[in-house]
Design a protein around this motif. Structure first.
Motif, PDB file in Angstrom:
ATOM      1  N   ARG A  67       0.844  -1.202   0.000  1.00  0.00           N
ATOM      2  CA  ARG A  67       0.000   0.000   0.000  1.00  0.00           C
ATOM      3  C   ARG A  67       0.879   1.253   0.000  1.00  0.00           C
ATOM      4  NH1 ARG A  67      -5.353  -1.126   1.671  1.00  0.00           N
ATOM      5  NH2 ARG A  67      -5.643  -3.261   2.414  1.00  0.00           N
ATOM      6  N   ASP A  68       0.314   2.367  -0.467  1.00  0.00           N
ATOM      7  CA  ASP A  68       1.046   3.622  -0.396  1.00  0.00           C
ATOM      8  C   ASP A  68       0.899   4.197   1.013  1.00  0.00           C
ATOM      9  OD1 ASP A  68      -1.434   4.922  -0.243  1.00  0.00           O
ATOM     10  OD2 ASP A  68      -1.328   5.723  -2.275  1.00  0.00           O
ATOM     11  N   THR A  69       1.470   5.368   1.249  1.00  0.00           N
ATOM     12  CA  THR A  69       1.472   5.943   2.598  1.00  0.00           C
ATOM     13  C   THR A  69       0.075   6.309   3.088  1.00  0.00           C
ATOM     14  OG1 THR A  69       1.949   8.115   1.643  1.00  0.00           O
ATOM     15  CG2 THR A  69       3.831   6.822   2.438  1.00  0.00           C
ATOM     16  N   SER A  70      -0.866   6.474   2.174  1.00  0.00           N
ATOM     17  CA  SER A  70      -2.241   6.778   2.585  1.00  0.00           C
ATOM     18  C   SER A  70      -3.074   5.509   2.789  1.00  0.00           C
ATOM     19  CB  SER A  70      -2.919   7.675   1.547  1.00  0.00           C
ATOM     20  OG  SER A  70      -3.159   6.961   0.347  1.00  0.00           O
ATOM     21  N   GLY A  71      -2.482   4.340   2.508  1.00  0.00           N
ATOM     22  CA  GLY A  71      -3.183   3.077   2.676  1.00  0.00           C
ATOM     23  C   GLY A  71      -3.829   2.541   1.419  1.00  0.00           C
TER      24      GLY A  71
END
Length: 79
Positions: A67-71
């Motif tokens: 996942r990216d840093t925002s989920g």
């Protein structure tokens, strides 16, 4: 790559559903759904892949959802 008979570039053009034995696909999708909904972070299982020459092979895989840093889901990592 050496196990499937596909080159790296061929594998990059395929999705895992294409080389997964159809009988194993439903369970794989359930595991992926559990990762997407947050109830699991990875799964490990023995499954069948279809080689380029159509032979079936068994492999043990561990699959994680990245996942990216925002989920937001980015991709599945198979090893």
């Amino acid at each position: 790559m050496q196990y499937t008979g596909y080159t790296e570039s061929e594998l990059l053009d395929l999705d895992f559903q294409t080389i997964t034995c159809p009988e194993d696909l439903e369970l794989d999708m359930k595991y992926i759904d559990s990762m997407l909904n947050g109830s699991a972070s990875k799964y490990q299982k023995k499954k069948r892949y279809i080689k380029k020459d159509k032979e079936i092979i068994w492999v043990k895989v561990t699959v994680s959802l990245v996942r990216d840093t925002s989920g937001k889901p980015l991709y599945l990592y198979h090893r």
